[in-house]
Motif scaffolding. Sequence first.
Motif, PDB file in Angstrom:
ATOM      1  N   ALA A  63      23.954  -2.719 -14.985  1.00 38.93           N
ATOM      2  CA  ALA A  63      25.108  -3.618 -14.909  1.00 38.93           C
ATOM      3  C   ALA A  63      26.011  -3.477 -16.133  1.00 38.93           C
ATOM      4  CB  ALA A  63      24.631  -5.064 -14.772  1.00 38.93           C
ATOM      5  N   ILE A 203      31.362  -9.852  -0.865  1.00 41.57           N
ATOM      6  CA  ILE A 203      31.689  -9.269  -2.174  1.00 41.57           C
ATOM      7  C   ILE A 203      33.143  -9.557  -2.540  1.00 41.57           C
ATOM      8  CG2 ILE A 203      31.897  -7.108  -3.451  1.00 41.57           C
ATOM      9  CD1 ILE A 203      29.549  -6.038  -1.865  1.00 41.57           C
ATOM     10  N   GLU A 206      33.321 -13.125  -3.689  1.00 38.61           N
ATOM     11  CA  GLU A 206      32.631 -13.399  -4.948  1.00 38.61           C
ATOM     12  C   GLU A 206      33.332 -12.767  -6.148  1.00 38.61           C
ATOM     13  OE1 GLU A 206      29.748 -15.144  -5.732  1.00 38.61           O
ATOM     14  OE2 GLU A 206      29.907 -16.009  -3.735  1.00 38.61           O
ATOM     15  N   THR A 207      33.866 -11.545  -5.980  1.00 33.51           N
ATOM     16  CA  THR A 207      34.417 -10.807  -7.122  1.00 33.51           C
ATOM     17  C   THR A 207      35.928 -10.819  -7.191  1.00 33.51           C
ATOM     18  OG1 THR A 207      34.486  -8.703  -5.876  1.00 33.51           O
ATOM     19  CG2 THR A 207      32.422  -9.277  -6.991  1.00 33.51           C
ATOM     20  N   LYS A 209      37.797  -8.824  -5.512  1.00 33.57           N
ATOM     21  CA  LYS A 209      38.286  -7.484  -5.204  1.00 33.57           C
ATOM     22  C   LYS A 209      38.840  -7.451  -3.785  1.00 33.57           C
ATOM     23  CE  LYS A 209      34.962  -5.182  -8.249  1.00 33.57           C
ATOM     24  NZ  LYS A 209      33.860  -4.191  -8.348  1.00 33.57           N
ATOM     25  N   VAL A 214      36.494  -2.669  -1.686  1.00 35.10           N
ATOM     26  CA  VAL A 214      35.064  -2.915  -1.489  1.00 35.10           C
ATOM     27  C   VAL A 214      34.502  -1.934  -0.463  1.00 35.10           C
ATOM     28  CG1 VAL A 214      33.351  -4.582  -0.703  1.00 35.10           C
ATOM     29  CG2 VAL A 214      35.233  -5.339  -2.139  1.00 35.10           C
ATOM     30  N   LYS A 246      23.184 -11.102  -8.403  1.00 34.69           N
ATOM     31  CA  LYS A 246      23.685 -10.088  -9.308  1.00 34.69           C
ATOM     32  C   LYS A 246      25.183 -10.293  -9.545  1.00 34.69           C
ATOM     33  CE  LYS A 246      19.743  -8.041  -9.675  1.00 34.69           C
ATOM     34  NZ  LYS A 246      18.984  -8.143 -10.958  1.00 34.69           N
ATOM     35  N   ALA A 247      25.611 -10.132 -10.824  1.00 36.89           N
ATOM     36  CA  ALA A 247      27.008 -10.390 -11.180  1.00 36.89           C
ATOM     37  C   ALA A 247      27.941  -9.383 -10.515  1.00 36.89           C
ATOM     38  CB  ALA A 247      27.171 -10.351 -12.702  1.00 36.89           C
ATOM     39  N   ASP A 248      27.540  -8.126 -10.439  1.00 35.23           N
ATOM     40  CA  ASP A 248      28.362  -7.081  -9.812  1.00 35.23           C
ATOM     41  C   ASP A 248      27.487  -6.366  -8.786  1.00 35.23           C
ATOM     42  OD1 ASP A 248      30.006  -5.016  -9.079  1.00 35.23           O
ATOM     43  OD2 ASP A 248      30.652  -4.526 -11.122  1.00 35.23           O
ATOM     44  N   LEU A 250      28.102  -4.358  -6.303  1.00 33.54           N
ATOM     45  CA  LEU A 250      28.412  -2.950  -6.038  1.00 33.54           C
ATOM     46  C   LEU A 250      27.812  -2.046  -7.115  1.00 33.54           C
ATOM     47  CD1 LEU A 250      32.135  -3.317  -4.909  1.00 33.54           C
ATOM     48  CD2 LEU A 250      30.203  -2.678  -3.461  1.00 33.54           C
ATOM     49  N   ALA A 251      28.026  -2.412  -8.384  1.00 32.79           N
ATOM     50  CA  ALA A 251      27.496  -1.598  -9.481  1.00 32.79           C
ATOM     51  C   ALA A 251      25.979  -1.595  -9.473  1.00 32.79           C
ATOM     52  CB  ALA A 251      28.024  -2.109 -10.821  1.00 32.79           C
ATOM     53  N   TRP A 252      25.396  -2.758  -9.161  1.00 36.73           N
ATOM     54  CA  TRP A 252      23.939  -2.851  -9.172  1.00 36.73           C
ATOM     55  C   TRP A 252      23.312  -1.984  -8.083  1.00 36.73           C
ATOM     56  CZ3 TRP A 252      20.106  -4.750  -5.866  1.00 36.73           C
ATOM     57  CH2 TRP A 252      18.848  -4.931  -6.439  1.00 36.73           C
TER      58      TRP A 252
END
Length: 286
Positions: A63, A203, A206-207, A209, A214, A246-248, A250-252
Motif C-alpha cells: 500500500a 471502489i 469509496e475512493t 475515482k 477503475v 483496505k485504504a486502496d 486497487l493497489a492492494w
Amino acid sequence: MTNWVRLWEDMPTDPKWRVIARRAGQSVGNVMAVFNFMMVNAGANETDRGTLRNWDDEDIASALDVDAAVVVAIREAMQGKVLDGDRLKGWEKRQPKREREDNSAERMRSLRERRRDARDEQVTPSKDATEPGDALQRPGDATVTPCDAGDRLESETEKNRNLSDVPPPEKHRPSDLFAGEAKRTALDEDPKAVLYGAVTDWIAGETGKSKPSVKSAIGKILSTAGGDQHASLVLGMFRDARRERKADPLAWVMGMVTSRKQRAPPGAPPPERSPAFVLSKPSARF
C-alpha cells in the motif's frame, strides 16, 4: 459500520517518530504512515480495539509502495515506544469511547420528562369542565366541546394509523449493493460482470475515482493475473480487501496478484485454484 480513530494535536511533531526513524534507519514520513495504518487496523478490531489484528507487513508495504523490510524495521523499532507487543500504547488515553465523562444520562432523563410534560399540557380541561357539556380548552385553539374533541381524537388516531402503514424508505449501503449483485448471480455468478459492476461502483464511491479509471485498473489486474479466466480469483481478493477495509483496494489487489504470480513456478500459469494465487476462498456475497 465505519470505525473512527482520533489524531491528537501534537501527533505530527511528536519526538517519538524521530527516535523510531533513527532506530529503523527510515524516514519520519514512513514511520508516521505505518503508524496510521496501525491505528486503523487496531481500531477495526471489534473484539479488542487497540490491538493489531491480521497485520501483514507485506500488505502495508504494498500500500505504501515500499519494501516489506521497511515496514518490518519500523514495526520492530516501535516496540517500547508506541507498541507493546501487538498493543498500541496509550490507546485508552488517545482513543476514549467518549470525549468526556459527564451526566449525559441524567440530562437525557430530564429532557424526556420535559417533553412528556409538554405533551400533557397540549390538551387540558378548563377549570369549569367538570360537568357534562362543558368545554375543553386547547392552548391556541378555539373552544371545543367534548364531542368535538372526541371526533378530532378519532381523526388523528386514524391519520396516525395510516401513516404507520407506510413502510420506511430503504437505506442502501455499499454491502447491500454487493448483496443484490450476488443474488442476481447466485446460481451462475459471472465474476467478471461483478468486477465491472458492483466492485467498480464500490471502489468509485469509496475512493472518488471515476468509473472508467477503475475499470481500466481492474482490467490491468486481470491481465496481470493471467486473463479473464482468473476473474473469480481476483473477485475473491477484492472481497478480502473490502472485508479488511483496505485504504486502496486497487493497489492492494494488484500487489497481491503480483506477489502471488512471482511465487508461481517459472513458465507455469497458475491453475484456477492454485494456492499460489488463491488469497482466500471467495465468499458467496461480494
